[in-house]
Design a protein around this motif. Structure first.
Motif: not given
Length: 584
Positions: A542-552
């Motif tokens: 879900l996250i990888m197909g939805l988010a514009d950017r990611v903070v880990v």
């Protein structure tokens, strides 16, 4: 049922040939008023008070002193009585509403006992335990209310007005907010409720109602002494409310009627059984209350209510509240996090995390369990105060502001575990989000002047439910929803609030595959409209197909930031999730 209460006004006519039962009817009305003050305080706001008899006593003594010692009109005594009860409630409330658990009821016991002792020892002012006598009767439209028959019309009429006012309170933004405070103050603050201020206002309203009962009590008996305003009396009123069902107005009224009649019956019966005089009815109260709570934990009224026809409130048809469309250039920074830190003892939960959130984007915050994601949410929303760092919302620093003030600036959140209120309907749960968008206060609500605004708030909530696909369940109780539906309901409440920056804590947990796809479509649609989303979730697809950017995050630190593809290739991220050895 709201208007059936006017049938009470016929009771004095039916009991006219029986003066003793007219007296009992007046005592019922007065007891019911004090019990209704506990409905506000305990049934709605979730606070337990053992000082209601003291507040009642303030109303009684104020009018007694003005009418007996100064010779003023009882109607001036009414104003003095209400003001005295209000001031005492303000003092008690200011000192106690922030207390939690058993400390609040214990503190009210202390105040109750202290005021009882004070009334009994100020002989020159209150007459001590001998009391003040010869209070003048109330005159209304030139008629002296000096008989139980005449007085019953006044007490019952005021009781009916009070019942209608409290029905208005329950069906209002304030009533919903008080119920939310009773269940979850943190969730209530997240949609704009100031918990301490609202609890204090509830305490003040409760005090005024008890003070009114005290005024009426004084001029009914035309005699005042400390005994009716003791701790034992406070316990009796609380028993009435709890035994009948403190969470509903009919329950409180039923409890007042039941125990008013029971007290009189026990006073006659117990001396015959025990062969001696004494206040044995208190023991009878305890035994009967214990039996009621064993057989009917929520009071007598729910047992009665199940046999009554239910009423369908219908769906709202009013115009929704004005849509608050996000404004501003796409890509501007709406939320800035700079070096946030928070430790709990020796554990550093958040260690200098920084990032920017831009209008119209979906930013995902990910990391293994225990990485500090929820703690970071709590720091941003004001639930926790950071040890260091700053938070900016729309260019304004909001570091350390309480959650209700942060929400008022345009930020809303959901929770890792759904924070809903099972006794409310799905529609009412969603309407909680409109609290900060509506303005009706206690005076308007009690007088019923809020109804147009209330209809618009419910219409707004229904529109939010339609957007997340829960409109068909609007009139169901929230306790009947599945976990996935509860999470969608939290998002609907957030949309109804009009917040522009949406912080979603694991919104996909418990959702089926199709529901996740619908959630993703909804969030993309909101982002296109200018809403800004910060999302935490463990569903990487879900996250990888939805988010514009990611903070880990990992162990409280930010270890990576970038697009989904950049983050997936980052060796530090792979090590955090898969335990791979880092590449030097």
């Amino acid at each position: 049922m709201r208007y059936l209460w006017f049938l009470l006004l016929l009771l004095p006519l039916a009991l006219f040939p029986f003066p003793y039962y007219l007296t009992l009817l007046n005592f019922f009305a007065l007891s019911a008023m004090v019990a209704l003050s506990l409905y506000v305080l305990t049934g709605l706001a979730g606070m337990t008070s053992f000082a209601q008899a003291a507040l009642m006593g303030m109303g009684a003594y104020a009018t007694a002193l003005l009418t007996v010692k100064v010779g003023l009109s009882p109607w001036l005594g009414l104003g003095a009585g209400l003001l005295s009860a209000l001031l005492l409630a303000l003092l008690l409330g200011a000192l106690t509403v922030r207390l939690k658990g058993h400390f609040l009821p214990l503190s009210t016991i202390a105040w109750q006992v202290a005021l009882y002792i004070l009334a009994g020892n100020l002989v020159g002012l209150t007459g001590g335990h001998t009391g003040l006598t010869d209070l003048p009767p109330i005159h209304l439209f030139g008629i002296s209310l000096d008989t139980g028959f005449r007085y019953a019309f006044l007490t019952l009429f005021l009781l009916v007005l009070l019942v209608l006012a409290l029905y208005n309170l329950r069906q209002s933004r304030i009533g919903r907010a008080l119920l939310a405070l009773r269940g979850d103050a943190l969730a209530a603050a997240s949609f704009g409720v100031d918990p301490a201020a609202l609890r204090l206002k509830a305490f003040l309203l409760s005090g005024v109602i008890a003070g009114l009962a005290g005024f009426l009590y004084a001029h009914f008996l035309r005699f005042v002494n400390p005994t009716p305003f003791s701790l034992e009396a406070s316990i009796k009123y609380l028993v009435m409310a709890v035994a009948g069902g403190v969470g509903s107005i009919p329950g409180v009224m039923l409890g007042a009627a039941f125990f008013t009649g029971l007290e009189d019956w026990l006073k006659d019966l117990l001396p015959l059984l025990l062969g001696r005089q004494g206040n044995y009815e208190t023991i009878g109260y305890g035994l009967i209350l214990a039996l009621i709570l064993i057989l009917a934990p929520k009071g007598l009224w729910p047992m009665v209510e199940r046999y009554l026809p239910s009423r369908d409130p219908g769906l709202p048809k009013a115009e929704p509240l004005p849509l608050k469309s996000p404004k501003g250039p796409r890509g501007e920074v709406v939320l800035g996090v700079q070096g946030l830190q928070k430790s709990f003892g020796g554990l550093m939960a958040v260690a200098g995390v920084s990032f920017d959130l831009r209008r119209g984007e979906i930013l995902a915050l990910i990391g293994p369990n225990g990485a500090g994601k929820t703690t970071l949410f709590n720091l941003i929303t004001g639930t926790l105060v950071p040890d260091g760092g700053k938070v900016f919302l729309f260019g304004r620093e909001v570091t350390g502001l309480p959650p209700h003030r942060v929400h008022l600036l345009g930020l809303g959140r959901t929770f890792q575990h759904p924070h809903l209120f099972p006794e409310l309907t799905v529609l009412e749960n969603a309407a909680l989000g409109t609290f900060a968008r509506t303005r009706a206060g206690f005076p308007q609500v009690l007088l019923g002047l809020h109804r147009r605004e209330e209809e618009r708030a419910l219409a707004t909530a229904y529109g939010a439910l339609r957007r997340v696909g829960l409109e068909s369940l609007a009139l169901e109780r929230a306790e009947r929803l599945s976990v996935g539906q509860q999470r969608l309901l939290e998002i609907a409440r957030l949309l109804a609030s009009g917040a522009e920056v949406l912080l979603l804590d694991e919104p996909a947990a418990g959702l089926r595959a199709q529901e996740k796809r619908e959630l993703a479509s909804l969030l993309r649609s909101l982002a296109r409209e200018g809403y800004t989303v910060l999302i935490v979730d463990h569903d990487m697809d879900l996250i990888m197909g939805l988010a514009d950017r990611v903070v880990v995050m990992n162990y409280g630190e930010k270890i990576a930031e970038g697009t989904p593809k950049e983050v997936q290739r980052n060796p530090l991220v792979r090590a955090a999730y898969l335990g791979e050895e880092e590449v030097a």
